[in-house]
Design a protein around this motif. Sequence first.
Motif, PDB file in Angstrom:
ATOM      1  N   GLU A 189       0.819  -1.216   0.000  1.00  0.00           N
ATOM      2  CA  GLU A 189       0.000   0.000   0.000  1.00  0.00           C
ATOM      3  C   GLU A 189       0.853   1.266   0.000  1.00  0.00           C
ATOM      4  O   GLU A 189       0.477   2.265  -0.602  1.00  0.00           O
ATOM      5  N   GLU A 190       1.992   1.215   0.694  1.00  0.00           N
ATOM      6  CA  GLU A 190       2.855   2.406   0.755  1.00  0.00           C
ATOM      7  C   GLU A 190       3.341   2.794  -0.639  1.00  0.00           C
ATOM      8  O   GLU A 190       3.491   3.971  -0.949  1.00  0.00           O
ATOM      9  N   THR A 191       3.566   1.812  -1.500  1.00  0.00           N
ATOM     10  CA  THR A 191       3.976   2.108  -2.873  1.00  0.00           C
ATOM     11  C   THR A 191       2.812   2.720  -3.645  1.00  0.00           C
ATOM     12  O   THR A 191       3.009   3.651  -4.430  1.00  0.00           O
ATOM     13  N   GLU A 192       1.607   2.242  -3.401  1.00  0.00           N
ATOM     14  CA  GLU A 192       0.433   2.826  -4.058  1.00  0.00           C
ATOM     15  C   GLU A 192       0.273   4.292  -3.654  1.00  0.00           C
ATOM     16  O   GLU A 192       0.015   5.160  -4.495  1.00  0.00           O
ATOM     17  N   ILE A 193       0.454   4.591  -2.386  1.00  0.00           N
ATOM     18  CA  ILE A 193       0.358   5.965  -1.895  1.00  0.00           C
ATOM     19  C   ILE A 193       1.451   6.824  -2.534  1.00  0.00           C
ATOM     20  O   ILE A 193       1.206   7.943  -2.980  1.00  0.00           O
ATOM     21  N   ARG A 194       2.651   6.291  -2.584  1.00  0.00           N
ATOM     22  CA  ARG A 194       3.788   7.005  -3.176  1.00  0.00           C
ATOM     23  C   ARG A 194       3.525   7.297  -4.654  1.00  0.00           C
ATOM     24  O   ARG A 194       3.806   8.382  -5.141  1.00  0.00           O
ATOM     25  N   LEU A 195       2.977   6.312  -5.365  1.00  0.00           N
ATOM     26  CA  LEU A 195       2.663   6.511  -6.781  1.00  0.00           C
ATOM     27  C   LEU A 195       1.576   7.568  -6.961  1.00  0.00           C
ATOM     28  O   LEU A 195       1.601   8.333  -7.934  1.00  0.00           O
ATOM     29  N   GLY A 196       0.638   7.615  -6.045  1.00  0.00           N
ATOM     30  CA  GLY A 196      -0.378   8.666  -6.084  1.00  0.00           C
ATOM     31  C   GLY A 196       0.250  10.042  -5.947  1.00  0.00           C
ATOM     32  O   GLY A 196      -0.108  10.988  -6.658  1.00  0.00           O
ATOM     33  N   PHE A 197       1.223  10.156  -5.036  1.00  0.00           N
ATOM     34  CA  PHE A 197       1.937  11.422  -4.871  1.00  0.00           C
ATOM     35  C   PHE A 197       2.689  11.777  -6.153  1.00  0.00           C
ATOM     36  O   PHE A 197       2.634  12.916  -6.617  1.00  0.00           O
ATOM     37  N   ILE A 198       3.393  10.818  -6.734  1.00  0.00           N
ATOM     38  CA  ILE A 198       4.150  11.062  -7.962  1.00  0.00           C
ATOM     39  C   ILE A 198       3.211  11.518  -9.079  1.00  0.00           C
ATOM     40  O   ILE A 198       3.479  12.503  -9.774  1.00  0.00           O
ATOM     41  N   ARG A 199       2.118  10.809  -9.257  1.00  0.00           N
ATOM     42  CA  ARG A 199       1.142  11.147 -10.302  1.00  0.00           C
ATOM     43  C   ARG A 199       0.604  12.565 -10.100  1.00  0.00           C
ATOM     44  O   ARG A 199       0.549  13.368 -11.039  1.00  0.00           O
ATOM     45  N   ASP A 200       0.229  12.901  -8.864  1.00  0.00           N
ATOM     46  CA  ASP A 200      -0.316  14.225  -8.578  1.00  0.00           C
ATOM     47  C   ASP A 200       0.737  15.316  -8.763  1.00  0.00           C
ATOM     48  O   ASP A 200       0.442  16.387  -9.297  1.00  0.00           O
ATOM     49  N   ALA A 201       1.955  15.048  -8.320  1.00  0.00           N
ATOM     50  CA  ALA A 201       3.029  16.036  -8.470  1.00  0.00           C
ATOM     51  C   ALA A 201       3.321  16.291  -9.943  1.00  0.00           C
ATOM     52  O   ALA A 201       3.516  17.441 -10.360  1.00  0.00           O
ATOM     53  N   LYS A 202       3.347  15.237 -10.747  1.00  0.00           N
ATOM     54  CA  LYS A 202       3.551  15.411 -12.191  1.00  0.00           C
ATOM     55  C   LYS A 202       2.419  16.229 -12.802  1.00  0.00           C
ATOM     56  O   LYS A 202       2.664  17.087 -13.653  1.00  0.00           O
ATOM     57  N   ALA A 203       1.200  15.982 -12.359  1.00  0.00           N
ATOM     58  CA  ALA A 203       0.053  16.724 -12.875  1.00  0.00           C
ATOM     59  C   ALA A 203       0.148  18.211 -12.539  1.00  0.00           C
ATOM     60  O   ALA A 203      -0.408  19.046 -13.241  1.00  0.00           O
ATOM     61  N   HIS A 204       0.879  18.536 -11.472  1.00  0.00           N
ATOM     62  CA  HIS A 204       1.067  19.929 -11.081  1.00  0.00           C
ATOM     63  C   HIS A 204       2.363  20.524 -11.635  1.00  0.00           C
ATOM     64  O   HIS A 204       2.799  21.584 -11.194  1.00  0.00           O
ATOM     65  N   GLY A 205       2.982  19.831 -12.575  1.00  0.00           N
ATOM     66  CA  GLY A 205       4.135  20.397 -13.271  1.00  0.00           C
ATOM     67  C   GLY A 205       5.493  20.089 -12.687  1.00  0.00           C
ATOM     68  O   GLY A 205       6.495  20.638 -13.132  1.00  0.00           O
ATOM     69  N   PHE A 206       5.569  19.224 -11.705  1.00  0.00           N
ATOM     70  CA  PHE A 206       6.870  18.873 -11.138  1.00  0.00           C
ATOM     71  C   PHE A 206       7.541  17.844 -12.031  1.00  0.00           C
ATOM     72  O   PHE A 206       6.896  16.927 -12.535  1.00  0.00           O
ATOM     73  N   SER A 207       8.836  18.000 -12.218  1.00  0.00           N
ATOM     74  CA  SER A 207       9.613  17.043 -13.009  1.00  0.00           C
ATOM     75  C   SER A 207       9.914  15.821 -12.137  1.00  0.00           C
ATOM     76  O   SER A 207       9.821  15.879 -10.909  1.00  0.00           O
ATOM     77  N   LEU A 208      10.298  14.729 -12.787  1.00  0.00           N
ATOM     78  CA  LEU A 208      10.666  13.535 -12.022  1.00  0.00           C
ATOM     79  C   LEU A 208      11.871  13.816 -11.125  1.00  0.00           C
ATOM     80  O   LEU A 208      11.951  13.280 -10.013  1.00  0.00           O
ATOM     81  N   LYS A 209      12.760  14.665 -11.568  1.00  0.00           N
ATOM     82  CA  LYS A 209      13.923  15.028 -10.745  1.00  0.00           C
ATOM     83  C   LYS A 209      13.475  15.769  -9.480  1.00  0.00           C
ATOM     84  O   LYS A 209      13.954  15.482  -8.379  1.00  0.00           O
ATOM     85  N   GLU A 210      12.535  16.696  -9.628  1.00  0.00           N
ATOM     86  CA  GLU A 210      12.013  17.414  -8.466  1.00  0.00           C
ATOM     87  C   GLU A 210      11.258  16.470  -7.531  1.00  0.00           C
ATOM     88  O   GLU A 210      11.369  16.573  -6.311  1.00  0.00           O
ATOM     89  N   ILE A 211      10.525  15.552  -8.113  1.00  0.00           N
ATOM     90  CA  ILE A 211       9.775  14.581  -7.319  1.00  0.00           C
ATOM     91  C   ILE A 211      10.737  13.685  -6.545  1.00  0.00           C
ATOM     92  O   ILE A 211      10.527  13.416  -5.363  1.00  0.00           O
ATOM     93  N   ALA A 212      11.798  13.247  -7.217  1.00  0.00           N
ATOM     94  CA  ALA A 212      12.799  12.407  -6.554  1.00  0.00           C
ATOM     95  C   ALA A 212      13.411  13.148  -5.369  1.00  0.00           C
ATOM     96  O   ALA A 212      13.609  12.566  -4.294  1.00  0.00           O
TER      97      ALA A 212
END
Length: 149
Positions: free
Chosen positions: A45-68
């Motif tokens: 579940e923790e990975t599912e939550i993390r992926l939700g954060f990544i997906r939402d952050a990308k939708a708000h314009g954050f790059s994968l580098k910023e997300i990392a």
Amino acid sequence: MAMKYTRGELARRTGLHSETLRYYEQLGLIPAPARSESGYRIYGEETEIRLGFIRDAKAHGFSLKEIAKALSLSGGSLTLEDFEALIARKKERLDRQIDALRAEHDRLSALCLADSRSGAGHRRDGTARRTVAGQGAVLTSACRADIAG
């Protein structure tokens, strides 16, 4: 009992492609999953939550580098203060980009204005058309639309 998912199940639950999950794992955005006895990757579940954060952050314009970077703060458990600081930095960069775009818009508007003043009763080749060689008709049309609108 914590939920466990195969890669395909997790992909369906998060709306991401299974190869995207693999890519995020390679980048270190999500931890390497445990393996079942039969060798299947098993995500929690923790990975599912993390992926939700990544997906939402990308939708708000954050790059994968910023997300990392955000995910690496505080050992991967991002605090509200950390996230607010990340958002503030992103907002500052966007403000600088907006200022640069406004300045460019103003320069183009001034060029259009100079072109419209030199138009019909004066010269046939307005300032904008002489300034942007070969693109005059396109620029002049854009200027007319900008002045009219």
